[in-house]
Motif scaffolding. Structure first.
Motif, short mmCIF file in Angstrom:
data_model
loop_
_atom_site.label_atom_id
_atom_site.label_comp_id
_atom_site.label_asym_id
_atom_site.label_seq_id
_atom_site.Cartn_x
_atom_site.Cartn_y
_atom_site.Cartn_z
N ARG A 1 10.42 -9.48 -12.00
CA ARG A 1 8.97 -9.33 -11.90
C ARG A 1 8.64 -8.27 -10.87
NH1 ARG A 1 8.68 -15.28 -9.45
NH2 ARG A 1 9.21 -14.84 -7.29
N GLY A 2 7.42 -7.80 -10.92
CA GLY A 2 6.98 -6.84 -9.94
C GLY A 2 5.98 -5.87 -10.51
N LYS A 3 5.73 -4.82 -9.73
CA LYS A 3 4.79 -3.79 -10.12
C LYS A 3 5.21 -2.51 -9.44
CE LYS A 3 -0.16 -3.29 -10.87
NZ LYS A 3 -1.50 -3.88 -10.61
N GLY A 4 5.13 -1.39 -10.18
CA GLY A 4 5.60 -0.14 -9.60
C GLY A 4 7.05 -0.28 -9.20
N LEU A 5 7.38 0.20 -8.00
CA LEU A 5 8.75 0.06 -7.49
C LEU A 5 8.86 -1.04 -6.43
CD1 LEU A 5 10.12 3.72 -7.49
CD2 LEU A 5 10.91 1.77 -8.85
N GLY B 1 0.79 -1.22 0.00
CA GLY B 1 0.00 0.00 0.00
C GLY B 1 0.82 1.28 0.00
N ILE B 2 0.13 2.40 -0.06
CA ILE B 2 0.73 3.74 0.00
C ILE B 2 1.68 3.97 -1.17
CG2 ILE B 2 1.58 5.53 1.56
CD1 ILE B 2 -0.70 3.92 2.76
N ALA B 3 1.19 3.74 -2.39
CA ALA B 3 1.84 4.12 -3.65
C ALA B 3 2.97 3.19 -4.10
CB ALA B 3 2.36 5.56 -3.60
N ARG B 4 3.31 2.19 -3.35
CA ARG B 4 4.46 1.34 -3.67
C ARG B 4 4.36 0.70 -5.06
NH1 ARG B 4 9.50 0.75 -3.45
NH2 ARG B 4 9.35 1.68 -1.37
N THR B 5 3.17 0.24 -5.44
CA THR B 5 3.04 -0.51 -6.69
C THR B 5 2.58 0.35 -7.87
OG1 THR B 5 0.75 -1.18 -6.23
CG2 THR B 5 2.52 -2.61 -5.40
N GLY B 6 2.58 1.66 -7.69
CA GLY B 6 2.20 2.55 -8.79
C GLY B 6 0.79 3.07 -8.71
N PRO C 1 13.17 0.66 -3.73
CA PRO C 1 13.75 1.94 -3.28
C PRO C 1 12.66 2.91 -2.82
CG PRO C 1 13.59 1.92 -5.65
CD PRO C 1 13.17 0.54 -5.20
N PRO C 2 13.04 3.96 -2.09
CA PRO C 2 12.07 5.01 -1.76
C PRO C 2 11.44 5.58 -3.03
CG PRO C 2 14.05 5.27 -0.45
CD PRO C 2 14.35 4.20 -1.46
N LEU C 3 10.17 5.93 -2.95
CA LEU C 3 9.43 6.37 -4.13
C LEU C 3 9.78 7.80 -4.54
CD1 LEU C 3 5.92 4.88 -3.28
CD2 LEU C 3 7.93 3.76 -4.28
N VAL C 4 10.60 8.48 -3.76
CA VAL C 4 11.05 9.83 -4.12
C VAL C 4 12.24 9.79 -5.06
CG1 VAL C 4 10.16 10.91 -2.02
CG2 VAL C 4 12.48 9.94 -2.02
N MET C 5 12.67 8.60 -5.43
CA MET C 5 13.79 8.45 -6.36
C MET C 5 13.46 9.10 -7.70
SD MET C 5 15.78 4.94 -7.39
CE MET C 5 16.91 5.08 -6.00
N SER D 1 2.70 7.94 -6.46
CA SER D 1 2.12 6.81 -7.20
C SER D 1 2.56 6.84 -8.65
CB SER D 1 0.59 6.85 -7.13
OG SER D 1 0.13 6.63 -5.83
N GLN D 2 2.43 8.00 -9.27
CA GLN D 2 2.82 8.14 -10.68
C GLN D 2 4.31 7.89 -10.87
OE1 GLN D 2 0.94 10.22 -8.88
NE2 GLN D 2 -0.43 11.45 -10.15
N ASN D 3 5.11 8.39 -9.94
CA ASN D 3 6.56 8.20 -10.05
C ASN D 3 6.93 6.72 -9.93
OD1 ASN D 3 9.16 9.55 -10.34
ND2 ASN D 3 9.59 8.84 -8.26
N ALA D 4 6.28 6.02 -8.99
CA ALA D 4 6.55 4.59 -8.83
C ALA D 4 6.15 3.82 -10.08
CB ALA D 4 5.81 4.04 -7.62
N ARG D 5 5.02 4.19 -10.68
CA ARG D 5 4.55 3.51 -11.88
C ARG D 5 5.53 3.71 -13.03
NH1 ARG D 5 0.11 6.47 -13.01
NH2 ARG D 5 -0.74 5.71 -11.05
N ARG D 6 5.97 4.95 -13.22
CA ARG D 6 6.86 5.28 -14.35
C ARG D 6 8.25 4.65 -14.16
NH1 ARG D 6 10.53 9.32 -15.69
NH2 ARG D 6 10.35 10.22 -13.59
N LEU D 7 8.82 4.80 -12.99
CA LEU D 7 10.17 4.28 -12.76
C LEU D 7 10.18 2.75 -12.70
CD1 LEU D 7 11.78 6.76 -10.20
CD2 LEU D 7 11.74 6.84 -12.69
#
Length: 426
Positions: free
Chosen positions: A356-360, A238-243, A401-405, A328-334
């Motif tokens: 494999r994975g989703k978001g970051l 949760g909290i934006a991790r997967t995009g 990694p942190p989503l602020v990357m 969320s958007q940053n995690a999805r894009r990166l």
């Protein structure tokens, strides 16, 4: 030893080994400072953090808005217990319930506590609302799950290391394969005593095992058809991790969970923790609507620290940061960039077989057995090259990694990872 005397990494590790319980096997690096996507050890070496405290530090280390909220509240009022009202809890409860689209929240401290709370809530609902006879309720869980290590939770774990010599175990759980709709359907047909289905949208500890895109939606539909509660454990996802703000949001692009989004699978009970505080403070939450949450009455569940003023202030700030900085958007894009770049390497690699994975929230599978030390040795080499990650299940390395990357930092990290893996090519 004077508190002002500088202690080496080796000395600190020795202290932990001598005076601390040996219930963890940390990577041998001693961290003393963090900022954003970086951490520094006691000798001053700088690293990229690619674990984020198991996705608790999504907003980056020591985010000034979150730390500011914590410090300000700590200087005003820290704890009242729930014997009295405090001026932060109601504000926080309104904020988080509207943020995620539920009627009520039950505040706790840790992820495992929140899972235990959800299990109790589900059982009480089953007896008082669904009409299951007391002590006969069963909850479906998945093989390979990780929901914590309390006595109840290890009772339905596959991890023998966490289970062995900790029995007797708690009854009332049925295990089925993960990402297997037919197995879920068969169990639901076989018993009228099923109260709930507890599931991780992505099994992080199992190696970032990502199910079929329609798995959660089909599982929720089956639960609805059988009057069974769909319980989503989003402590790690949760909290934006997967995009998206929640992994159950699928591929929707909204910031908050939204019933109008066709990809949103609405849990009956939602479990949150970790990044709910940005890693600054223990905060977890169980969210549900009134027809479920109202079965809990005074004295039936609680926590001295659950819902304390610092927790409320910190959680509001942490969720604000997710929105304000478009995490969320940053995690999805990166995340897409990460899987594409690592995937290209995997195609020509002998040491890796899969990314494999989703978001970051991602993982690579190492071409070796779970009993081997190859993944550990790779993580040691990554450490030496300035990036911190950790194996899970022996031959899998999780990257979170942190989503602020930013993209420049991510590409630097991808280069470190690939160059390190090349050292282990067979």
């Amino acid at each position: 030893m004077s508190v002002l005397e500088k202690i080496s990494s080796e000395e600190i590790i020795s202290l932990e080994n001598k005076y601390g319980a040996h219930n963890y096997h940390p990577l041998p690096v001693v961290l003393s400072r963090g900022e954003g996507v970086y951490v520094w050890d006691v000798e001053g070496k700088k690293y990229y953090d690619f674990l984020s405290a198991y996705s608790a530090v999504n907003q980056g280390h020591c985010h000034p808005k979150i730390i500011g909220a914590m410090v300000q509240q700590a200087q005003t009022l820290t704890l009242t217990s729930r014997a009295f009202y405090n001026d932060k809890l109601g504000v926080y409860e309104e904020y988080i319930t509207k943020y995620f689209g539920f009627d009520k929240v039950l505040p706790m401290n840790t992820g495992a506590e929140a899972v235990e709370t959800a299990l109790k809530l589900c059982r009480k609902w089953a007896y008082e609302k669904k009409g299951i006879h007391e002590n006969e309720a069963q909850i479906i869980v998945c093989d390979g799950n990780f929901h914590g290590r309390t006595t109840t939770i290890i009772s339905f774990s596959n991890d023998e290391n966490a289970r062995k010599n900790f029995g007797p175990y708690t009854a009332g759980f049925i295990k089925i394969p993960y990402d297997d709709i037919e197995a879920l359907e068969n169990v639901l047909k076989s018993s009228k005593n099923i109260a709930g289905f507890l599931v991780e949208p992505i099994q992080g500890e199992a190696g970032v095992y990502t199910p079929a895109e329609d798995y959660l939606a089909k599982a929720k539909a089956l639960c609805e058809a059988n009057n069974v509660l769909f319980i989503a454990d989003e402590v790690q996802t949760g909290i934006a991790r997967t995009g998206s703000i929640l992994a159950v949001c699928g591929n929707c692009t909204c910031e908050n969970a939204c019933e109008k989004q066709s990809t949103y699978v609405a849990p009956d009970i939602l479990i949150l923790g970790k990044a709910l505080s940005g890693g600054a403070y223990p905060v977890s939450a169980v969210l549900a609507n009134d027809h479920i949450m109202n079965v809990i009455k005074p004295g039936q569940h609680g926590s001295t620290f659950g819902g304390n003023p610092i927790a409320g202030a910190v959680a509001i700030a942490a969720l604000d940061v997710v929105n304000d900085e478009n995490l969320s958007q940053n995690a999805r894009r990166l995340g897409k960039i990460f899987r594409e770049k690592i995937g290209e390497f995997v195609k020509t690699s002998n040491i890796t077989t899969l990314v494999r994975g989703k978001g970051l929230l991602n993982a690579i599978v190492i071409n070796d057995t779970e009993e081997s030390d190859t993944a550990w040795n790779i993580c040691m080499a990554l450490r030496d090259n300035g990036l911190l990650a950790k194996p899970t299940h022996g031959n899998i390395i999780r990257f979170a990694p942190p989503l602020v990357m930013n993209e420049e930092q991510l590409l630097d990290c991808i280069s470190i990872i690939i160059n390190t893996l090349k050292q282990f090519e067979k």
